[in-house]
Design a protein around this motif. Structure first.
Motif, PDB file in Angstrom:
ATOM      1  N   LEU A  88       0.832  -1.195   0.000  1.00 49.58           N
ATOM      2  CA  LEU A  88       0.000   0.000   0.000  1.00 49.58           C
ATOM      3  C   LEU A  88       0.871   1.252   0.000  1.00 49.58           C
ATOM      4  O   LEU A  88       1.766   1.411   0.829  1.00 49.58           O
ATOM      5  N   ILE A  89       0.575   2.154  -0.940  1.00 44.46           N
ATOM      6  CA  ILE A  89       1.339   3.405  -1.047  1.00 44.46           C
ATOM      7  C   ILE A  89       0.620   4.515  -0.280  1.00 44.46           C
ATOM      8  O   ILE A  89       1.174   5.133   0.623  1.00 44.46           O
ATOM      9  N   HIS A  90      -0.601   4.797  -0.683  1.00 43.43           N
ATOM     10  CA  HIS A  90      -1.450   5.789  -0.034  1.00 43.43           C
ATOM     11  C   HIS A  90      -2.890   5.319  -0.158  1.00 43.43           C
ATOM     12  O   HIS A  90      -3.218   4.520  -1.028  1.00 43.43           O
ATOM     13  N   TYR A  91      -3.739   5.863   0.684  1.00 45.48           N
ATOM     14  CA  TYR A  91      -5.160   5.582   0.556  1.00 45.48           C
ATOM     15  C   TYR A  91      -5.955   6.839   0.875  1.00 45.48           C
ATOM     16  O   TYR A  91      -5.418   7.809   1.429  1.00 45.48           O
ATOM     17  N   SER A  92      -7.225   6.813   0.519  1.00 51.18           N
ATOM     18  CA  SER A  92      -8.109   7.948   0.755  1.00 51.18           C
ATOM     19  C   SER A  92      -9.414   7.442   1.365  1.00 51.18           C
ATOM     20  O   SER A  92      -9.954   6.422   0.921  1.00 51.18           O
ATOM     21  N   TYR A  93      -9.900   8.170   2.358  1.00 52.54           N
ATOM     22  CA  TYR A  93     -11.170   7.799   2.990  1.00 52.54           C
ATOM     23  C   TYR A  93     -12.225   8.873   2.768  1.00 52.54           C
ATOM     24  O   TYR A  93     -13.226   8.938   3.488  1.00 52.54           O
ATOM     25  N   GLY A  94     -11.999   9.711   1.772  1.00 50.72           N
ATOM     26  CA  GLY A  94     -12.969  10.722   1.381  1.00 50.72           C
ATOM     27  C   GLY A  94     -12.283  11.812   0.589  1.00 50.72           C
ATOM     28  O   GLY A  94     -11.040  11.851   0.491  1.00 50.72           O
ATOM     29  N   VAL A  95     -13.088  12.719   0.022  1.00 45.61           N
ATOM     30  CA  VAL A  95     -12.526  13.825  -0.741  1.00 45.61           C
ATOM     31  C   VAL A  95     -11.605  14.635   0.165  1.00 45.61           C
ATOM     32  O   VAL A  95     -11.987  15.026   1.267  1.00 45.61           O
ATOM     33  N   LYS A  96     -10.401  14.835  -0.305  1.00 49.61           N
ATOM     34  CA  LYS A  96      -9.345  15.585   0.383  1.00 49.61           C
ATOM     35  C   LYS A  96      -8.859  14.905   1.661  1.00 49.61           C
ATOM     36  O   LYS A  96      -8.060  15.495   2.411  1.00 49.61           O
ATOM     37  N   ASP A  97      -9.301  13.688   1.930  1.00 47.68           N
ATOM     38  CA  ASP A  97      -8.840  12.933   3.099  1.00 47.68           C
ATOM     39  C   ASP A  97      -7.959  11.792   2.643  1.00 47.68           C
ATOM     40  O   ASP A  97      -8.454  10.823   2.042  1.00 47.68           O
ATOM     41  N   THR A  98      -6.666  11.904   2.900  1.00 45.97           N
ATOM     42  CA  THR A  98      -5.734  10.861   2.473  1.00 45.97           C
ATOM     43  C   THR A  98      -4.758  10.559   3.600  1.00 45.97           C
ATOM     44  O   THR A  98      -4.585  11.360   4.530  1.00 45.97           O
ATOM     45  N   ASP A  99      -4.120   9.392   3.499  1.00 46.07           N
ATOM     46  CA  ASP A  99      -3.130   9.021   4.498  1.00 46.07           C
ATOM     47  C   ASP A  99      -2.109   8.100   3.853  1.00 46.07           C
ATOM     48  O   ASP A  99      -2.338   7.534   2.778  1.00 46.07           O
ATOM     49  N   LYS A 100      -0.962   7.959   4.547  1.00 47.06           N
ATOM     50  CA  LYS A 100       0.141   7.181   3.989  1.00 47.06           C
ATOM     51  C   LYS A 100      -0.046   5.699   4.251  1.00 47.06           C
ATOM     52  O   LYS A 100      -0.598   5.290   5.275  1.00 47.06           O
ATOM     53  N   GLY A 101       0.483   4.900   3.313  1.00 51.67           N
ATOM     54  CA  GLY A 101       0.582   3.474   3.513  1.00 51.67           C
ATOM     55  C   GLY A 101       1.997   3.102   3.904  1.00 51.67           C
ATOM     56  O   GLY A 101       2.737   3.926   4.429  1.00 51.67           O
ATOM     57  N   GLU A 102       2.389   1.874   3.628  1.00 53.73           N
ATOM     58  CA  GLU A 102       3.685   1.375   4.088  1.00 53.73           C
ATOM     59  C   GLU A 102       4.863   1.786   3.220  1.00 53.73           C
ATOM     60  O   GLU A 102       6.006   1.729   3.672  1.00 53.73           O
ATOM     61  N   VAL A 103       4.631   2.218   1.969  1.00 53.22           N
ATOM     62  CA  VAL A 103       5.740   2.579   1.077  1.00 53.22           C
ATOM     63  C   VAL A 103       5.468   3.925   0.417  1.00 53.22           C
ATOM     64  O   VAL A 103       5.465   4.051  -0.798  1.00 53.22           O
ATOM     65  N   SER A 104       5.232   4.949   1.198  1.00 52.56           N
ATOM     66  CA  SER A 104       4.778   6.236   0.666  1.00 52.56           C
ATOM     67  C   SER A 104       5.918   7.185   0.253  1.00 52.56           C
ATOM     68  O   SER A 104       5.655   8.176  -0.437  1.00 52.56           O
ATOM     69  N   ASP A 105       7.140   6.914   0.649  1.00 53.02           N
ATOM     70  CA  ASP A 105       8.243   7.838   0.318  1.00 53.02           C
ATOM     71  C   ASP A 105       8.392   7.997  -1.184  1.00 53.02           C
ATOM     72  O   ASP A 105       8.477   7.015  -1.925  1.00 53.02           O
ATOM     73  N   GLY A 106       8.431   9.250  -1.655  1.00 49.77           N
ATOM     74  CA  GLY A 106       8.597   9.530  -3.078  1.00 49.77           C
ATOM     75  C   GLY A 106       7.286   9.624  -3.837  1.00 49.77           C
ATOM     76  O   GLY A 106       7.288   9.889  -5.040  1.00 49.77           O
ATOM     77  N   TYR A 107       6.184   9.418  -3.126  1.00 54.15           N
ATOM     78  CA  TYR A 107       4.857   9.464  -3.743  1.00 54.15           C
ATOM     79  C   TYR A 107       3.971  10.482  -3.019  1.00 54.15           C
ATOM     80  O   TYR A 107       4.074  10.647  -1.804  1.00 54.15           O
ATOM     81  N   SER A 108       3.088  11.114  -3.782  1.00 52.13           N
ATOM     82  CA  SER A 108       2.044  11.941  -3.184  1.00 52.13           C
ATOM     83  C   SER A 108       0.738  11.635  -3.886  1.00 52.13           C
ATOM     84  O   SER A 108       0.728  11.070  -4.984  1.00 52.13           O
ATOM     85  N   VAL A 109      -0.369  11.973  -3.242  1.00 52.30           N
ATOM     86  CA  VAL A 109      -1.687  11.703  -3.813  1.00 52.30           C
ATOM     87  C   VAL A 109      -2.576  12.915  -3.644  1.00 52.30           C
ATOM     88  O   VAL A 109      -2.325  13.795  -2.822  1.00 52.30           O
ATOM     89  N   SER A 110      -3.621  12.933  -4.447  1.00 55.99           N
ATOM     90  CA  SER A 110      -4.647  13.966  -4.282  1.00 55.99           C
ATOM     91  C   SER A 110      -5.994  13.390  -4.668  1.00 55.99           C
ATOM     92  O   SER A 110      -6.100  12.543  -5.566  1.00 55.99           O
TER      93      SER A 110
END
Lengths: 113, 113
Positions: B45-67
């Motif tokens: 898991l890199i990142h996940y989202s639980y709603g619009v504009k609500d995101t959080d990091k997963g286990e391998v998030s370095d170097g990645y961003s989400v929107s």
């Protein structure tokens, strides 16, 4: 640490030769165990969810069972089209609202005609 | 079929360039996830989202961003691509309610040269 281990890593069967795949987990307070099928070059496809020990689910030649420590995916009289990688994942109480799953590495199944 | 599309499906890029992958869903699912899948590591898991504009990091998030500015779209950006980010990227969605199974898109194969 919560962990999911699948065995064997790879399995080769003859058409019609029944077998089982194993998914063992070391989590405290299982809140659901999931089986997926993944074909080469495609995303995983959801198969089953199991919630409590003793539960069984069936779909065509596949039957999934659950105990307190492991799950089995039984394949009865497999056909070549059952060839795929089968993935197992679990949800623990620590997942909370983020709904993260812990994934195994999968079992690669090849069924020869 | 959870109505998930990913774009592009294949991309080759050079080290140091930014890359954005798009996940689009048509069924209004609240939860969305980005995974990478590599041999020997399984789904991570890199990142996940639980709603619009609500995101959080997963286990391998370095170097990645989400929107996630709209319910239907979840973007994954590699800010400055490296060869270690060569992988297959999967988007997944999860429905609201008591079921936690995830449904996957077809994947994006990214090669960083």
């Amino acid at each position: 640490e919560d962990q999911v281990t699948q065995s064997p890593e790879a399995l080769r069967l003859q058409e019609g030769e029944s077998s089982s795949l194993n998914c063992s987990y070391t989590v405290s307070g299982l809140r659901g165990l999931f089986w997926y099928r993944q074909d080469p070059g495609k995303g995983p496809e959801f198969l089953f969810t199991l919630y409590s020990a003793g539960e069984e689910k069936e779909k065509e030649r596949l039957k999934a069972t659950l105990t307190k420590k492991e799950s089995f995916l039984h394949i009865t009289a497999p056909k070549p089209e059952d060839s795929a990688t089968y993935l197992c994942a679990v949800r623990t109480p620590n997942a909370g609202n983020n709904r993260k799953l812990i994934w195994g590495l999968g079992t690669s199944l090849a069924v020869n005609p | 079929d959870a109505g998930i599309t990913q774009s592009p499906r294949h991309k080759v890029t050079e080290t140091g360039t930014p890359v954005t992958l798009r996940c689009h869903q048509t069924e209004n699912h609240r939860y969305m996830y980005w995974y990478r899948q590599d041999p020997g590591h399984g789904l991570r898991l890199i990142h996940y989202s639980y709603g619009v504009k609500d995101t959080d990091k997963g286990e391998v998030s370095d170097g990645y961003s989400v929107s996630r500015s709209k319910t239907e779209d979840f973007l994954l950006t590699l800010e400055s691509a490296t060869s270690s980010q060569t992988s297959v990227y999967f988007c997944a969605v999860s429905r609201d309610g008591s079921s936690y199974e995830q449904y996957f898109g077809p994947g994006t194969r990214l090669t960083v040269t």
